[in-house]
Structures are given as C-alpha cells and as structure tokens.
Design an enzyme around this catalytic site. Sequence first.
Site, PDB file in Angstrom:
ATOM      1  N   TYR A  72       0.870  -1.170   0.000  1.00 30.37           N
ATOM      2  CA  TYR A  72       0.000   0.000   0.000  1.00 30.37           C
ATOM      3  C   TYR A  72       0.907   1.219   0.000  1.00 30.37           C
ATOM      4  O   TYR A  72       1.887   1.279   0.736  1.00 30.37           O
ATOM      5  CB  TYR A  72      -0.887  -0.006   1.249  1.00 30.37           C
ATOM      6  CG  TYR A  72      -1.724   1.239   1.403  1.00 30.37           C
ATOM      7  CD1 TYR A  72      -3.010   1.296   0.882  1.00 30.37           C
ATOM      8  CD2 TYR A  72      -1.226   2.360   2.071  1.00 30.37           C
ATOM      9  CE1 TYR A  72      -3.786   2.438   1.006  1.00 30.37           C
ATOM     10  CE2 TYR A  72      -1.987   3.509   2.203  1.00 30.37           C
ATOM     11  CZ  TYR A  72      -3.267   3.545   1.661  1.00 30.37           C
ATOM     12  OH  TYR A  72      -4.029   4.676   1.784  1.00 30.37           O
ATOM     13  N   GLU A 109      -3.119   7.509  -4.163  1.00 25.23           N
ATOM     14  CA  GLU A 109      -3.090   6.233  -3.428  1.00 25.23           C
ATOM     15  C   GLU A 109      -2.958   5.085  -4.420  1.00 25.23           C
ATOM     16  O   GLU A 109      -3.662   5.060  -5.433  1.00 25.23           O
ATOM     17  CB  GLU A 109      -4.389   6.090  -2.621  1.00 25.23           C
ATOM     18  CG  GLU A 109      -4.428   4.874  -1.722  1.00 25.23           C
ATOM     19  CD  GLU A 109      -5.791   4.713  -1.037  1.00 25.23           C
ATOM     20  OE1 GLU A 109      -5.910   5.005   0.144  1.00 25.23           O
ATOM     21  OE2 GLU A 109      -6.740   4.286  -1.738  1.00 25.23           O
TER      22      GLU A 109
END
Lengths: 288, 288, 371, 371
Positions: C101, C186
């Site tokens: 992530y 993101e």
Amino acid sequence: MAIIINEKTNVIVQGITGSQGRFHTRQMLFYGTKVIGGVSPGKSGQEVEGVPVYDTVCAACEEQQVDASVLFVNAAAAKDAAFEAISAGIKVLVIITEHIPVHDEMEIVDFARCKGTAVVGPNTFGIVSSGKCKIGIPPNQFFVEGPVGLVGRSGTLTYEIVSNLTANGLGQSTVVGLGGDRIAGLSFVDILEKFEKDYCTKAVVLVGEIGGNAEEEASQYINKMTKPVVAYIAGKSAPPGKRMGHAGAIIERDKGTYIGKVEALQAAGAKVATLPFEVTDLLCQVLK
Amino acid sequence: MAIIINEKTNVIVQGITGSQGRFHTRQMLFYGTKVIGGVSPGKSGQEVEGVPVYDTVCAACEEQQVDASVLFVNAAAAKDAAFEAISAGIKVLVIITEHIPVHDEMEIVDFARCKGTAVVGPNTFGIVSSGKCKIGIPPNQFFVEGPVGLVGRSGTLTYEIVSNLTANGLGQSTVVGLGGDRIAGLSFVDILEKFEKDYCTKAVVLVGEIGGNAEEEASQYINKMTKPVVAYIAGKSAPPGKRMGHAGAIIERDKGTYIGKVEALQAAGAKVATLPFEVTDLLCQVLK
Amino acid sequence: MKLFEHMGKDLFSSFDITVPRGRIVTDPGEAAKVALEIGGPVVVKSQILAGKRGKGGGIRFADSPDQAKEAVSQVLAMVLNGHKVVKVLVEEKIRIDLELYLAITVDGEAKKPLIIASAQGGMEIELVPDEYIVKKHIDISMGVYPFLSREISRRLGLTGQVSKDFNHVLTQLYKLFREKDAELVEINPLVVSDGKLIAADAKVTIDDDALTRQKDLPCVEERTAIEKQAHDLGLAFVELDGNIAVMANGAGMSMGTLDTLSYYGGKPANFLDAGGGTGMEGTAKAIELLLQTDPKVIFINIFGGITRCDDVANALIQVKKARGIPVPVVIRLVGTNEEEGIRILKENGITAYKTMQEAAAKAVEIANNAN
Amino acid sequence: MKLFEHMGKDLFSSFDITVPRGRIVTDPGEAAKVALEIGGPVVVKSQILAGKRGKGGGIRFADSPDQAKEAVSQVLAMVLNGHKVVKVLVEEKIRIDLELYLAITVDGEAKKPLIIASAQGGMEIELVPDEYIVKKHIDISMGVYPFLSREISRRLGLTGQVSKDFNHVLTQLYKLFREKDAELVEINPLVVSDGKLIAADAKVTIDDDALTRQKDLPCVEERTAIEKQAHDLGLAFVELDGNIAVMANGAGMSMGTLDTLSYYGGKPANFLDAGGGTGMEGTAKAIELLLQTDPKVIFINIFGGITRCDDVANALIQVKKARGIPVPVVIRLVGTNEEEGIRILKENGITAYKTMQEAAAKAVEIANNAN
C-alpha cells in the site's frame, strides 16, 4: 567544558563501510569518541571496528540517542546523506566530504538552518574537543586539553598551529574547522560566540584566509569579546585573481585582501601573527 | 495586554486597492488599528482611506517599522504575497484569502515556520485584541475588552459566541480565527500557550469543529493549563463522510468525531457546551 | 475532485509509474477486442468513484475474450454504492507476489505531505494494525529524497531491486502529487509482480481550489444536481434527509445551526453555507435552492458580518413576491444593518428572531407539527 | 568552468531569454555570410574568456557583409589579455535604449544565491556607485518569486511591460543558474531595445564540482598545460613567477608556506596543494610537475595527517632515482609516520627539517644564492 561536542556526545558515521569511514572510525574510537553506530545502505548487520552498521539514520536513531553525525560519503551522495541526518533531528552534522557541488551545499546549509542543525563543513577536517571527543580526520596526537579555543578553515594549517601550541604546553578546549569551501555551515562568528561563553576557553585563535569577508565579519564580533583573540591570515603573498585550492582563497577586486582583513582584526583588538608559528608567542603574551 | 497584536502593532494591507481591501481598511481604521500602509503592485503613490499605497512590501518597510500584514489578495496571488511578507521579515501574517490551493498553503506555512513568522489563517476572519487592534474582517461592534481569550476556526460562529459574551458583559482579551482550511498556520495549542501566559486572559474559549484531530491535540495541552477552558464543538449532527464547507469538517473513519473530541476535552478538564449560547453560562461559572 | 481509476492510471503512466496494460470500454464488444489485444487473462473493473468495488462485485476476472465480453456486460448493468456503472476498465491480469500500500496525502495537523505505506496492501487496508503502517512526513521545501524511500523500504522489508523500484515509484508519485495539486494519491495495491512494481489501482483526488491551474486534467462531476447548482453559485451545499431547509452564513455557523436544530428534535434537509458577502441576488438564489428540497419549513440563521441583514431580508421578500414560498419561514437576523433588515421583514409581515435558539425551537415546532 | 559568450547565449536561448540573432564563425568568409543572413548592421565579438574585450578592441561594428568580413579578419589576428582569438560571434546590432546589469551568483557569507542588478549596466559596471546597485538574496528553498522581481524592478525604476519582461528574464536566469549548477550567470548589458529585453552579453561560470552531473554542457579548458596535468592528477596547482618550486599539503598550509617563503625574501614558482591522502604515486607525479617549472630549488612542506611521511619520502627518492632531480631539495616532514620518512630520506642522503620556518629560510637562501 568545551563547545559543540564533549565526552557525552553520541556519534554516528555515515559512510562507515568506505575506506575513509573505516579508517577514521578507528581513529575516532582511539581518541575516545563515542562512535555508537554507522550507516551504510544495504550493509545493516555488519560491524566496523565493533560498531554496528545500519541501513538508515532512522534505524540507528531507533537504538540510541544520536547527538552528532559525521559524513564520509562521496560528493554525489552528500546532499541525500546530509538531509537524512538533518531530517532525523541530529543537531550536529560534520561534513568531511569535499567537492560537493555548491548548490547542494547551499541547500544543505539552508535546510540545516531551518531545522536548527549545526553544520561543521563541508570540506572540513572536523571538530575536536581536546581530550573528550574528536569528530573528523585530524591526527590524534596533537590535540590535548587546555585553555585555547581555535577556529580555522584549512586542516593542515590548523594542525601546524595546534601542534606548535601543544609543543609549547598550550592545550586546546575545542578546535573547529569551518571547511574550505565557499559555503560553510557554521561561521567564524558562530564559533567565537560559543568560545566567548565557554568558561574553559581563555583565549581564542582564528586562522583565516584571504578572499570573502568572513574575517571582516568576525572582526565586528571580536570587537565585543572579552577574551583575547590571536589571528593568522594565510595568503599574504597570493597573487590576485588566482584560486588557491579553497574556493575562498581568491581575491576579486578590492574584496577580501590580506591587508583589509589584518586591519579589521587589529582594529577589533585582535593580535595578528605574520607567520603561523608566531601564533604561539602571541598567545603566550595574551594569556599572561 | 493581549496576545500577538496590540495597540502598538503597525499593520500593512496587501491588496489594499481591491474592494475587500478598501472596505476592511476603513473598518480596521475605525476600530483603531494602526494601518500604516498598503501594498498593490503598480499603484504606488495612491492613497486608500488616507493610507499610502506602495508597490512592494519592501517599499512599505523602508518607510516605517511593519509588525503585521493582512492579505486581501486573490487566491492565485496569495502564495507570492505571503512569501513577500515573510521574506521581508514581517512577524505576523494574517491571511484572509479563501480557496488558496492546499499545496500553496503547505508551502506558506513551511516557509513561515522556517522564518519565524506567525501565520493566522488562511481563510480566517483574522484576529482582534479587543479595544486595541483588529486585523481582519469581523464586525467591529461586538469586540470589547475583557478577560476572555477566544480561539476558533469559523468566523460567524465565533461572532455569534463573542456577541453573546459581550451582551452578557464578558469582554475579550484577544479573539483569534485559525482559519477554516485543512492547513492553518497557528494551531489551537499555539494560541492556548499564549493565553496561558497572558495575564489579562482569565479564561479561554475554544470553538472547534468535527474532523481532524486539532481539538484532541489541544486537549493534551489544556490538561496542563492553569486557566479554565470552555469549549464548543460544531458538527455534532453532521453525517459522516460529507464535507461541510470547511475542509476540516469531514469525518473519515473513526477520526475526528464529535464524541471523540468532547471526551478528550472533558478528560482534560475543559467544560464543553452543547450549543453555542451555553458557552456564556459555562464561562460565568468558571470565572466566579 | 476525485478521478476515476483509469484517469489516475493514465496520470501514473505519464509519470513513469508502471500500470497494467489495458483500456477503458463502454460496451461488451469493445471488451472482447481489448482482451484479444492483451492476449491472456484480464481483469474487468467497474469505474466508479466509491471504494469497495471488489466486495460489491464490481471487479471480475476473465480468461478469454468471450468471458471478458460477458463480464463487462454484467458489470455495466450494475449499480454500486449508488453509482451506476457506465465505464469499465479491461486490463491484463498480473501475477501478484506481494501487495503493498502506498499513498501520499495532506496532513493538516503536521501541515505537511504525509507518506503512508504498508507491506500489507490490498482490500483490507483499513484493518491493518498500526504497527504495519509506516507514516513519514515530507518537508515540502525539500521533497522526497532517496534516504526517505530507503527508510520506508527498510520498514516495509523491501530489499534489492524492489527497493530501488520503490524509490522510483515514490519519487514519481510525489512529483505527481505536487505537480497536479493532489490532496491524495493512493496505490492499493502496489503489486510486486515478478520482481517489478506495478500500480494495480489508482486513487487520485485533486484539490478543488487548484482546478483553475490544472486545466489539462479530465473533469469529473461528483455532485448531485442541486449540489452542482449551489456550487456554481459559489455556495457550499450538502443534501441531508430531514425536512427543515436551512441557510446560514459561515461553515461553522451552519454546522452550529444544524446542531441546534437537532438539539430541539428537528431534522435538517440540508447544509447550506451562504458564505460571506453573497449579496442579495445570490441569497435569493440560495433561498430558491432551499425550496427544491421540498421542506416543511425554511430556517434562515444570519449573523451579519460581511453579509448585510437588509440584503437577506430583501432577497427573501423578492423570492416571496416572485414565485411565492409555500412553507413557513423562520428567520433569525442580527448583525450588519440589522434594523433595516428587520424593518423590511416587518413591512412584509415577517417577524425576525434575535437569538438562534428561539428561532431554532420555533422552526422545529413547525416542522414537527406539519407531519 | 567559464563558458564562452556564444555558449552562454545558446544556454540563454534554451531558457527562453532573448539574445541577438547571430552565429559563431572561425573565418572571415563565414562572417560575410552571417552578416548577409542577418541583413543589417552587425557586431563582431571576439570569443575569449577574459573581460574588457571592448576596451582591447575585441568588439567591432560592421554595416555590410564586406565590413563584417574585414572586421572578423582583424579580430582573428588579435591576442587579447593573453588569449589568442580563434572564434568570433557575428550578430545583429540591436538598438540600445537602456543598458541594465543583471547577475546571479553564490554569496558565501549569506550562504545563498545573490541577485545583483543595476539600471546602469554596460562596460563600466565596476565603477557604478553602490546606491545604484540592487542586491537581493534568494531563499534557495523558495526560489525566485514575482514579488522579488517586482521589488528589483521598482528599485531599478522599470515599469509596465519592461518590468514584466524583467520578471521573465530573472525567473529564467535563476532557473538556468539552478539547473546548470552555475556559480555565476551575468548579463551585462541586458538591453532595453524597443521595449524588449535582450541579453547582449552572457557570462556563465559552472561549478567545477558539478561538472560530472552537467554532462550536456560544452567543455571549456582554461588551464595552462601544467595546470591541466595537475588537475588530472587531482592536485590544485597555480603557476606563479618565482624560482622556488613548492609542494605542501592542504590549501591553507600551501598558502602559509608561500607566505613564509615570501617573508624570508623568496619567490615561489607555483602553488601546489598535494591535498590529503594522495599516496606515493601521486606525490611522485606532483614532484615531477614541480621540475617542469624549472626552479632553482624545490621546497616540500608536509604536515602529515592523512598524508603519510613515508609515502612522501619514498616518492621523492623514486623520482630522484628514476630521472634525477637537478636542483637542491629542501624538505620539512612531520606528522604521520614521521620517523620512517626521515629514516628513508637519511638513507638517501637527505636531511629533513622539523619546522617550516627553518626549512623555508634554507630554501630561500639556496634560491637567492643561485641567481
């Protein structure tokens, strides 16, 4: 006491696995410096002279309080390494590396100023609080404790003067090398202010060079000092317009001349030695 | 006394020739603020409400000591104007401008922090040291001298509470608007620290909002304060995940909820009002 | 402004961050063509702005062009989290060795960009415990330097070439973040695939206040029709599900107004921050917006600072005369030009309240009695 | 590294700073062609690295291609300040309404880039009084912002479009300064010509320490043959006009050595900083360099820190054995491995001194007696 560093200063070495890093880690440990870690990306888990190696400065800081870092990385890696140390909140950064591009130096000094990190160098021999802590590359044997605070730019010239002092029984509180590049973190005035406050320092030696006007600025502060100052300025015989190794040692137009510096220092009450070895005699006079 | 600004603060208005700049220059002068100059590129030589206009901040600073600047420029020009004020060494910068891009705000706040400039805002109503100096846009009539220090984010909500205080005989030492954007220069804690030290301030009101964790951070400091704190948090009834005007007023996951903030404040010893007008009652209790 | 995944991936590509090969399609036939071009198993991903598509069935896998066609026709029929699917991304299915992530966002408390990274990326990132999440602030005057990504790599346990690639992805992602005025970038997951890093998803939110200088970005409209009207008028408007239409000036004041109504047992139909200095015309249009929510009562709460009470009063009367207001109006009016405003209202048979609490209580009473 | 004017102007062009139309030529025939292309009066400018070309006659004007040809053939025959002219820039003669001065350099004291500007640019900039010179530091973390050029414009008295163009030139010049690792970028004069700003000259100096990352810049060699040899060995070497060849280690120490020799009445033939840790081979090569200056005596002054005294002694003996040293050598040797160094020298009949002053006095005595 001493200024900037002392016997309690925990030091890390960035670039510890290089040949310079290894050699001077050993020398610093011999001198008694608390070298508690080294940083070398991808080399964590190794040891150099019994000192643990970490991948990053943060990794070293996780283990112990780190008060100072010394850089032995190459010029191309210096900005990254310096930013790493400053970002990690290390308050004293000694940059031995020479030939760092001047734009990188301006960025390092600017960022350090913003974050409250004292930068010694770049292109410095380092700093020695005699008998307590050495961060950098000067030969160990000449630095013994005593009442003289010394600040200079050039390494060997400083060693020359320090060894002469030591041979004549005059030890040093702290010896600081500002570095030979046009951009330096700490200036003469920064160091003079600290010597003025340090109760172990009884007299101060300033070893300057032609070029720039750092010595002229220092003179303004010397004027206000209570402690005696002895100065030596290198480059009396240097022809104008030629660079003499250090970026600073170049005279342009009427700025930074030998005469101008000597007159400023003398007007401020400093005694100026004509040759390096005369510094010791002048110090003996002012310390009487 | 009061915090940050007082009757001696010399103020310039950046963007003084715009309609907002003109209007609020008049209002500030009415309030008694020492507005000593305005800046509007290309408009030097003009006057606004008797105040001389300069092309640049430096030009204004050449004439007089400038302690604070207030920005009424548009969002696209705000970063340049803010940098101009900070570079000129002005120590208090009030940014009324709204809709400044958040990246510009981060840059402004970073540069200000590095240079030691206190930034009120952006997107703030400003700051009022009641009866002494108003920098910003609040209506003059409600701000009278007294013992209450107030810090909030939203303009009208703060006016609502201030007018209620004033109507009930409770004047204010200083009222500060942090600004409604996600990025603000001064934080609750910065202001609370100043109120804690200000001997004219007897009690403090904090007007918060849901979202972020500024109120939680403030609570940690409130815990250490000797002066009583009354708080009101707007947004109790706001549904999660919706932006309510201010970028701050958005609840993501479990962070920044009404309940979390109220509990943190109460645990720190603050009294929390459920509705705005209850602030006055709670203040009367703690000031007894 | 949130960008669709495929737009985010186009941005990533232009910043030299590797994404799976693929294309956007709007009908099943195209999907089969794309799958054929890719020449292997594909993923079919609905393009909506809400998260949790996977759980809602908005992501399908297909091993052949026919399967891709079938999957796309299924997905195009779906409504996910209230969003109708109209575009689908068809892209190669990549081998997944590890899911990382990586995000960069704006941290309002630190007043700096913040890097958030984890070696446990994927669908359940919200559930990953704090000790597996690395957070590092960026000094905006300095930017991202190699030492920062070395430190994050170390914490994530990345080594060798993957660690070097991570430095590249992080550096480029920060460049995008800065150059495109992003509030959030993101990548979840950032996939380690055969030793390479591939951005398998893209979430990019652009700062609305910077859109005027980001003209080359695609335009995405997220607002409801009425929210868009409000936005075009320069007003902050959020639809809620109650029956008291509310207008106040200032965001905090508007929230305080909702809180006060709720306190007295009322249910607001909306949040409307009329801002400061909107003027009479703007205020009139704001009141017309309120009527569109079909409320039982209209509640106007004005503390005039820049806003002038007489402007508000005139706006209300103007709307009343021009088109009629079919529901009761409760108004609280204080501040700049208060007397004039109250006089105008009185001439038109409306009595203004002095305090928010009295007015709010009255509005709630009317709304609740109307049921 | 200093760049020739034409190289600086090419850089300016690539950073969107306007320069006069023109081209570089190396023979008079080309010059006529360029003048014809330009189609009007031209300026013929010798390309040398020293200043004050105008005063030396290195800049000529020509109204026709024939005149240009003639001017170039004259200039190509010149030697200016010791520099032989081999390249000439032929460019359009521009109308001069006002000559500004604009430079950005590194300020060692402030530790920041410094803008220097004046409305009294041109040949005599050194004589312009301080009050007509504007100096402004740049925060390197921030860069040049419009407010800074507005302030400089104000101080220079520029208004309107010229002031806007000045902002552009300053912004671009700073960009060049930063991206190309310049120590100095100077435009003198920056000409106001029919309301436009044109860089009529270009002085650009690149940081030698940054050349490894500035690979796309042209290479300019300024050093004398012997200085270049020293540079390639990593040594700092400057030729002087005396007869005592000097080697020391460290820049300050080397200067101190020259000062001490001068104090005793000697004349150094050179400055040679052998640096730290040069090793035996490097030191041997440095000694060979000294021999090229054809001195009366060689003076070596070593305070061994990183430098090892035994390396220096061995280097000296090696050169002596390999090719002979036809002049006396005076050596002072202290510091790291001092005893070993002194022993090696003694075995070879050389006595080392302990102090710089004794050694310097001896070297001067030998040199002066040799005359």
